[in-house]
Design an enzyme around this catalytic site. Sequence first.
Site, PDB file in Angstrom:
ATOM      1  N   GLU A 113       0.828  -1.205   0.000  1.00  0.00           N
ATOM      2  CA  GLU A 113       0.000   0.000   0.000  1.00  0.00           C
ATOM      3  C   GLU A 113       0.863   1.257   0.000  1.00  0.00           C
ATOM      4  O   GLU A 113       0.547   2.252  -0.659  1.00  0.00           O
ATOM      5  CB  GLU A 113      -0.915  -0.032   1.229  1.00  0.00           C
ATOM      6  CG  GLU A 113      -1.708   1.231   1.475  1.00  0.00           C
ATOM      7  CD  GLU A 113      -1.677   1.628   2.935  1.00  0.00           C
ATOM      8  OE1 GLU A 113      -1.350   2.801   3.208  1.00  0.00           O
ATOM      9  OE2 GLU A 113      -1.972   0.785   3.798  1.00  0.00           O
ATOM     10  N   GLU A 186      10.121   2.301   2.410  1.00  0.00           N
ATOM     11  CA  GLU A 186       8.799   2.195   3.026  1.00  0.00           C
ATOM     12  C   GLU A 186       8.622   0.928   3.853  1.00  0.00           C
ATOM     13  O   GLU A 186       7.895   0.942   4.848  1.00  0.00           O
ATOM     14  CB  GLU A 186       7.716   2.255   1.943  1.00  0.00           C
ATOM     15  CG  GLU A 186       7.684   3.559   1.175  1.00  0.00           C
ATOM     16  CD  GLU A 186       7.343   4.748   2.058  1.00  0.00           C
ATOM     17  OE1 GLU A 186       6.437   4.610   2.909  1.00  0.00           O
ATOM     18  OE2 GLU A 186       7.970   5.798   1.907  1.00  0.00           O
TER      19      GLU A 186
END
Length: 1044
Positions: A113, A186
């Site tokens: 995501e 991330e």
Amino acid sequence: MFVGAAGRWCRRIAERREKDAEGGRPVNHCTCRWNSSSVGERIRQYTVGKKIHGFTVNQVTAVPDLFLTAVKLNHDNTGAQYLHIARDDPNNLFSVQFRTTPLNSTGVPHILEHVVLCGSEKYQCRDPFFKMLTRSLATFMNAFTASDYTMYPFSTQNSKDFQNLLSVYLDAAFFPCLRELDFWQEGWRLEHETPDDPGSPLVFKGVVFNEMKGVFANNENLYAQHLQNKLLPDHTYSVISGGDPLHIPKLTWEELKSFHATHYHPSNARFFTYGDLPLEQHLQQIQEEALCKFHNIDPGTSVPIQPRWSEPRECHVTCGPDSLAPDPAKQTTYSVSFLLGDITDSFETFTLSLLSSLLVSGPNSPFYKALIDTRIGTDFSPSVGYDGSTREACFSVGLQGIAEHDIKTVKQIITKIIDEVIENGFEEERIEALLHKVEIQLKHQTTHFGLALATYVATNWNHDGDPVEMLRISEKVARFRQSLKDNPHFLQDKVKQYFKENPHQLALSMSPDVGYLENQTKVEKGKLQEKVNSLSLEERQEIYKKGLELIAAQSTSQDASSLPALEISDIQQTFPLTPVEMSYVGEVPVQYCSQPTNGIVYFKAFTNLNTLPEELKPYVPLFCNVITRMGCGNLDYRQQDQQIELKTGGMAVSPKILQDNDNLDMYEQGVLFTSLCLDRNLPDMMQLWMDIFNSPRFEDEEHLRVLVMMAAQELANGIPDSGHQYAAVRAGKTLTSAGRLQEMFNGISQVQHMKRIAEKPELLSVLRKLPRIKMHLLNNENMRCSVNATTQVIAEASKEVEKFIRNIPGFGKKKKDKKLIRSNITEKALNPEEAGGEVSAGSGATKKLVFEPTFKACQMKTHFQLPFPVNYVSECVRTVPYMNPDFTKLHVLARLLTAKFLHREIREKGGAYGGGVNLSHSGLFTFYSYRDPNSIDTISAFRRSVDWAKAGKFTQEDIDEAKLSVFSTVDAPVAPSDKGLDRFLYGISDEMKQKRREELFAVDHGGLVGVANKHLTTGHSTWGAAILGPENESIARDPTWVQR
């Protein structure tokens, strides 16, 4: 962002207010908006079977109660499902969600995501998501990962902006770059502690890695996650979709790409649009930019039904101790949870949700009486009540804050209450109160109604339920009433079926282990060492090289010209005005604002606490918490709660500190009373307020103990999720005259104060303070009121409000007779059109402010050592009040620093989940970071950002984007209930807002450099700092830091 069992995991808390975007790569579709009067009419012209841009209409359904028409479609080539909600609302929303069902706890859907939003085929610059935050007027932008789906929503009031954002979102979801460097940033990576020093130790880094450490620093989140994993142990719910920090380092880049290929396909997608923009426009763009490039597949992502147990199970887990718990000796949590039915049965879901409320909501519910009132624990256990976030719903009930030896007692009580409910059922009045709440919820209008609908139907739709059926709430209410009529034991039968005769139940206990955090750290170090030991010399060199490569990429200025963007010229020069009417009841001013409130009246009142003795002020938050929950007039606390549920949509009281618009050393201190009700119930609501003001009941010490323990537990539990806010309040404590009071009411001091109260062996001394506070607060002296309602109801509302004001203490008493405890009180005109300085008493409606002209701001740095694996850091600078011309420049500068410097330094390089700077009405320029592995380095980044601003290292494009970001806040949609609120509380008129708007348009490069030098230079400005987090040796050695 993760929003699984423990909440929801979201990649970025990026609620923007608006953002228009054009420029860069244009989106070549015509933009138009239906006339609001024709939205429903146009949509009803669709017929079942009609084909539009590759989609076929399956169903068209009007839902009059919600003023909407729903259209369901399917994409012909891929099978993608589509739901459009046509409604007369300019705040249009889009979302696409994918069913994401991981089978391990590496956090692959959560990390994916994040990574898909870091660049795509069409928009290859790094992190287009964050860049669009300052290139658009989005009212909401985010992405989040639940236990079994991932959703990408945005909303905006600008049609061109909608198409720009849709283009970026479609490309990100279906054609992401999925670069390895973005995965490292991330997700997780091995990197030298100091990236450019190959001699420094290797450590784990990564945004999601640190985010999930912060998530599970909250014991409530930890418990909720364990509960889901153990109640549904046979498929995707047995793992942590957001990622377990101890398992995240197992995820590989190749596995991430493979998960995208199988899960992010249109055949596994559900599209949702909402608002007043034409459906055809959305379908055309989605077809041409994404779906035309795919064919139908079988994604194989369905979640099977959990095999049912033949007998109940028990489980015990451990957690870290809570140093701020109300009772350190009672930190055990225990609950019994029951697996219910398939959530795709929408009526059964509705019924079980209502049943849950009857069982656990409010002091009249049987479990509240048996578990909370008996004071065995401090509050209900996490995840109490109905939970429909998984394929099969569950119900949980239990307690937190109990002694370990009380587990058996709690278990016996739960069994006993189930038997009693089966025998006795529920009072009819409680059922009516609950259905009244449903009616209020149907009528109450929010600014993000589209987002609320999208999330409301998401889980049911995710498992192939009918989302339109979910919206037909009135029909379910009617069916529910008929079921009760046909079978008076309808609800008792449900209790018997799902609780008494259901063997699939889990008894879960959790208790603190003093070595828990140390053990977690030890295990993490062991996994780190295992990875490091397995590295060859070439792999170590590659890690060093890749670390430098990532730093270089993060430090390189990105060309964002491919991204669409709005221009400043797209912003309206003016904004819609909000007319209000002022009336007076005696000397009490009442503001009336006619709004389309859909049959609801919204009432607010503000009273100041200038006369309250200093020693009582720490108790004001507690007073606000309990004043509507102790009983009033002839009603005990249970009867009062019942009447509030039957006649209102809620009654709330909260302390308020209102900064003056012209002087940072001047503020209003008081309490805000708010409530809402259906038009027909206005007399009853105002009678309740009258009884609360005239005769609150303060005699029940045992019930006060219950409320105190719940409040203390809630405050302690909230710190891990709101640590940056607590740090900011503490950092600002010594910078303005209102700062000390802010910290007393809303800071760590209040958490500690409530803990001390909760530890008292008796509360009679506290109970006796409440009537004293009441004498100063619950009267109409120095009161002002406001009402928002439809035009036809205003006249009736004015009669009821006048009756209320005339019949509470203080009416008719001359204000000059009131002796002020403090002498440093000044009066200002209440009406902003009359404001121009101080006024003499009696010259018109005034407000009384605390004025401390001799206040001297001073620096204070505080470190709160707490058992967290991450830090929450804040640094505040005293600047200027709202009406100062520099305020607007500083507002723009705050957005500029966040987007162009601090995001890169704190999040991308530092690995924190979030960071930036805000300028609030308080005049404090507030730097912050959230779930941050660093502390002192983050404060250094704050200071470097100021140097960057003073050097003027930003372009006109950067300034324009920052302005767009500010306009997104300024022009954010306001609900009918809150129209005129800025004027009522702060005295900010539409004319003042227009002046600020004009100043915002005029902000330029020189002005931004000027305010940075003038207000943010160390030595010329006063700074305060605070850190909440683990032990820190460098801070401990620094005598300038206060250790707490």
